[in-house]
Design a protein around this motif. Structure first.
Motif, PDB file in Angstrom:
ATOM      1  N   ALA A  25      53.716  12.371  23.061  1.00  0.00           N
ATOM      2  CA  ALA A  25      53.925  12.036  24.592  1.00  0.00           C
ATOM      3  C   ALA A  25      54.111  10.658  25.214  1.00  0.00           C
ATOM      4  O   ALA A  25      53.417   9.835  24.241  1.00  0.00           O
ATOM      5  CB  ALA A  25      52.761  12.737  25.954  1.00  0.00           C
ATOM      6  N   GLY A  26      55.161  10.507  25.466  1.00  0.00           N
ATOM      7  CA  GLY A  26      54.981   9.115  26.264  1.00  0.00           C
ATOM      8  C   GLY A  26      55.916   9.501  27.676  1.00  0.00           C
ATOM      9  O   GLY A  26      55.550  10.119  28.421  1.00  0.00           O
ATOM     10  N   ASP A  44      58.289  11.042  33.003  1.00  0.00           N
ATOM     11  CA  ASP A  44      56.952  11.757  32.368  1.00  0.00           C
ATOM     12  C   ASP A  44      58.075  12.174  30.673  1.00  0.00           C
ATOM     13  O   ASP A  44      58.863  13.137  31.011  1.00  0.00           O
ATOM     14  CB  ASP A  44      56.110  12.384  32.277  1.00  0.00           C
ATOM     15  N   LEU A  45      57.249  11.982  29.469  1.00  0.00           N
ATOM     16  CA  LEU A  45      57.539  12.987  28.324  1.00  0.00           C
ATOM     17  C   LEU A  45      56.794  13.155  27.738  1.00  0.00           C
ATOM     18  O   LEU A  45      55.864  12.894  27.189  1.00  0.00           O
ATOM     19  CB  LEU A  45      58.592  12.011  27.178  1.00  0.00           C
ATOM     20  N   VAL A  46      56.790  14.460  27.785  1.00  0.00           N
ATOM     21  CA  VAL A  46      55.298  15.592  27.465  1.00  0.00           C
ATOM     22  C   VAL A  46      55.674  16.253  26.125  1.00  0.00           C
ATOM     23  O   VAL A  46      56.782  17.146  25.331  1.00  0.00           O
ATOM     24  CB  VAL A  46      54.502  16.497  28.293  1.00  0.00           C
ATOM     25  N   ASN A  47      54.831  16.565  24.861  1.00  0.00           N
ATOM     26  CA  ASN A  47      55.030  17.426  23.811  1.00  0.00           C
ATOM     27  C   ASN A  47      55.974  17.104  23.402  1.00  0.00           C
ATOM     28  O   ASN A  47      57.112  17.768  23.004  1.00  0.00           O
ATOM     29  CB  ASN A  47      55.142  18.876  24.219  1.00  0.00           C
ATOM     30  N   GLN A  48      56.236  16.285  22.950  1.00  0.00           N
ATOM     31  CA  GLN A  48      58.229  15.756  21.727  1.00  0.00           C
ATOM     32  C   GLN A  48      57.338  16.447  20.467  1.00  0.00           C
ATOM     33  O   GLN A  48      56.250  16.521  20.423  1.00  0.00           O
ATOM     34  CB  GLN A  48      57.817  14.108  21.955  1.00  0.00           C
ATOM     35  N   PRO A  49      58.769  16.340  19.949  1.00  0.00           N
ATOM     36  CA  PRO A  49      58.675  16.395  18.091  1.00  0.00           C
ATOM     37  C   PRO A  49      58.133  15.601  17.690  1.00  0.00           C
ATOM     38  O   PRO A  49      57.889  14.705  17.666  1.00  0.00           O
ATOM     39  CB  PRO A  49      60.550  16.722  17.927  1.00  0.00           C
ATOM     40  N   ALA A  66      56.775   7.119  22.842  1.00  0.00           N
ATOM     41  CA  ALA A  66      55.857   8.070  23.052  1.00  0.00           C
ATOM     42  C   ALA A  66      54.199   7.437  21.741  1.00  0.00           C
ATOM     43  O   ALA A  66      54.975   7.138  21.065  1.00  0.00           O
ATOM     44  CB  ALA A  66      56.038   8.915  21.873  1.00  0.00           C
ATOM     45  N   ARG A  67      53.605   8.078  22.216  1.00  0.00           N
ATOM     46  CA  ARG A  67      51.993   8.026  21.600  1.00  0.00           C
ATOM     47  C   ARG A  67      51.366   8.918  21.146  1.00  0.00           C
ATOM     48  O   ARG A  67      51.750  10.042  21.959  1.00  0.00           O
ATOM     49  CB  ARG A  67      51.117   6.712  21.875  1.00  0.00           C
ATOM     50  N   ARG A  68      51.261   8.762  20.304  1.00  0.00           N
ATOM     51  CA  ARG A  68      50.078  10.114  19.362  1.00  0.00           C
ATOM     52  C   ARG A  68      49.005   9.990  20.823  1.00  0.00           C
ATOM     53  O   ARG A  68      47.938   9.625  20.669  1.00  0.00           O
ATOM     54  CB  ARG A  68      49.440  10.507  18.254  1.00  0.00           C
ATOM     55  N   GLY A  93      52.954  -0.327  19.172  1.00  0.00           N
ATOM     56  CA  GLY A  93      51.740   0.672  19.949  1.00  0.00           C
ATOM     57  C   GLY A  93      52.489   1.987  20.177  1.00  0.00           C
ATOM     58  O   GLY A  93      51.568   2.848  20.247  1.00  0.00           O
ATOM     59  N   SER A  94      53.753   2.140  20.253  1.00  0.00           N
ATOM     60  CA  SER A  94      53.894   3.219  20.190  1.00  0.00           C
ATOM     61  C   SER A  94      54.599   4.184  18.552  1.00  0.00           C
ATOM     62  O   SER A  94      54.927   3.577  17.720  1.00  0.00           O
ATOM     63  CB  SER A  94      55.598   3.303  20.677  1.00  0.00           C
ATOM     64  N   ASP A  95      54.611   4.834  18.414  1.00  0.00           N
ATOM     65  CA  ASP A  95      54.703   6.491  17.432  1.00  0.00           C
ATOM     66  C   ASP A  95      56.142   6.038  17.429  1.00  0.00           C
ATOM     67  O   ASP A  95      56.900   6.544  15.807  1.00  0.00           O
ATOM     68  CB  ASP A  95      53.537   7.183  17.437  1.00  0.00           C
TER      69      ASP A  95
END
Length: 174
Positions: free
Chosen positions: A106-107, A143-148, A97-99, A65-67
């Motif tokens: 983000a994830g 939180d991890l936002v705006n991941q590459p 992280a997921r779309r 379920g994770s990208d």
């Protein structure tokens, strides 16, 4: 000397299982993940309590379920109780992280520890160590936002790999 040498060999086998655990989650290798646990192992991740054989499809569905997923385990300490039983503790960091609806990735980043019991039993390749009981504890989350994304950054073009399913062409069984 023979006991000390055997303990070093056994410790190395346990270290390999810990490394395989992280790697097979990230590459979505179901069989490799199953080889880390005895099927009758007791597993407690909070959201799941039960046998390893029942846990594996659950955890692999979560990983699928994770990208993007990434596990790193370290600081392993092993204590042997006998020639066939041991306990260990190690730290783990996991990022997933997921779309998002806006197209960004983000994830979350988690830090925790694995409290494991081990048994050495007869396996497919002779005697082998596998986890016979696991308690996973989460110590922190961020939180991890705006991941590459999965395309290289033109300013610093490092290669990337999007692992969306089992059997990725870069995966090398080891």
């Amino acid at each position: 000397m023979d006991q000390a040498l055997q303990e070093l060999l056994d410790r190395r086998q346990i270290e390999d299982v810990v490394a395989r655990y992280a790697r097979t989650l990230d590459w979505l290798d179901d069989d490799g993940q199953a080889s880390c646990y005895w099927p009758d192992a007791e597993i407690d991740y909070g959201f799941f309590k039960g046998k390893a054989a029942d846990f594996l499809p659950v955890v692999m569905d979560i990983e699928r379920g994770s990208d993007r997923r990434w596990h790193m385990l370290g600081g392993l300490i092993v204590k042997f109780h006998s020639e066939t039983t041991a306990s260990s503790e190690c730290y783990g960091i996991f990022a997933g992280a997921r779309r998002q609806e806006d197209g960004s990735l983000a994830g979350n980043l988690y830090g925790g520890r694995y409290l494991d019991e081990w048994e050495k039993r007869a396996g497919e390749q002779g005697d082998e160590w596998r986890i016979s009981n696991r308690l996973y504890l989460v110590d922190w989350q961020s939180d991890l936002v705006n991941q590459p994304d999965f395309t290289p950054n033109p300013d610093f073009p490092l290669p990337t790999a999007q692992i969306a399913e089992s059997g990725h062409p870069l995966y090398r069984p080891m």
